[in-house]
Design an enzyme around this catalytic site. Structure first.
Site, PDB file in Angstrom:
ATOM      1  N   GLU A 149       0.631  -1.243   0.271  1.00 58.85           N
ATOM      2  CA  GLU A 149       0.190   0.112  -0.394  1.00 58.85           C
ATOM      3  C   GLU A 149       0.615   1.195   0.062  1.00 58.85           C
ATOM      4  O   GLU A 149       0.190   2.209  -0.572  1.00 58.85           O
ATOM      5  CB  GLU A 149      -1.117  -0.025   0.987  1.00 58.85           C
ATOM      6  N   ASN A 150       2.261   1.157   0.236  1.00 60.20           N
ATOM      7  CA  ASN A 150       2.891   2.114   0.277  1.00 60.20           C
ATOM      8  C   ASN A 150       3.466   2.623  -0.826  1.00 60.20           C
ATOM      9  O   ASN A 150       4.058   4.000  -1.110  1.00 60.20           O
ATOM     10  CB  ASN A 150       3.992   2.167   1.730  1.00 60.20           C
TER      11      ASN A 150
END
Length: 221
Positions: A50-51
């Site tokens: 997700e980063n």
């Protein structure tokens, strides 16, 4: 300790069976992070974080870490050939558009209808829900890997979650240290048992009713 690690890898190995060539796969922290160790070299997978990474490789060797390259849990990772970076808004856009084929998550509780509670124990300090809510709703397949019972021996598979929900009716497959369940609108269906556990033992450790497949696969330890 070695026994515990073996159990964790056993669960990760079973979850890895669901991954097919060419998939985009998001892994939660904990046991799901062990899944890549159990894929064959022929299976080409793009691991998503997700980063803002698509195409994560294996964990770096000690001393080889890049301080600027980590997964969503903050642990050091590597990048495979063909991998790419983006900002977290794009990474979440990929999730929300349904571009992630499988997400493999840990959980605190799962209900008999596939409700997921994996982000907070009330009164305990937590960093926040993270991407679990979006992943649980939008990934094409949601796999939960968790211990069958908590450290006090209480069932983590329950009639309805008592902890705050991450997402309702989202889990497709549940892998515990005892058994494997498929989740449908009718509830849980036990399809596999890990040796040396038998059905009676699993029934006693489960907090809700479940159906049993006509053929139950036995997975040797």
């Amino acid at each position: 300790m070695g026994m515990e690690v073996d159990v964790r890898n056993q669960m990760a190995k079973r979850a890895a069976e669901e991954i097919q060539n060419g998939m985009v796969v998001n892994l939660g922290i904990g046991i799901p992070s062990l899944v890549p160790n159990h894929l064959s070299k022929e299976t080409m997978v793009m691991f998503h974080a997700e980063n803002g990474i698509t195409g994560m490789g294996p964990s770096p060797a000690k001393g080889e870490e890049d301080e600027n390259l980590c997964n969503a849990g903050g642990f050091p990772v590597t990048l495979n050939m063909g991998g790419s970076y983006c900002d977290s808004a794009i990474a979440f856009g990929m999730i929300r558009r349904g571009r992630v084929d499988i997400t493999i998550l840990g959980s605190l509780q799962v209900s008999q209808y596939g409700d997921l509670a994996n982000w907070i124990v009330p009164g305990k300090k937590v960093p926040g829900m993270g991407g679990a809510m979006e992943l649980a709703q939008k990934a094409k397949k949601v796999i939960v890997v968790m211990n069958h019972c908590d450290k006090h021996g209480n069932p983590k598979i329950v009639p309805s979650c008592t902890l705050p929900l991450t997402s309702a009716r989202c889990v497709d497959l549940l892998v515990t240290d005892l058994a494997v369940f498929r989740v449908s609108e009718d509830g849980l269906l036990l399809t596999e048992l890990f040796s040396p556990f038998n059905l009676e033992y699993v029934v006693n450790k489960t907090g809700c009713e479940f159906k049993i497949s006509k053929t139950v696969r036995n997975i040797p330890y």
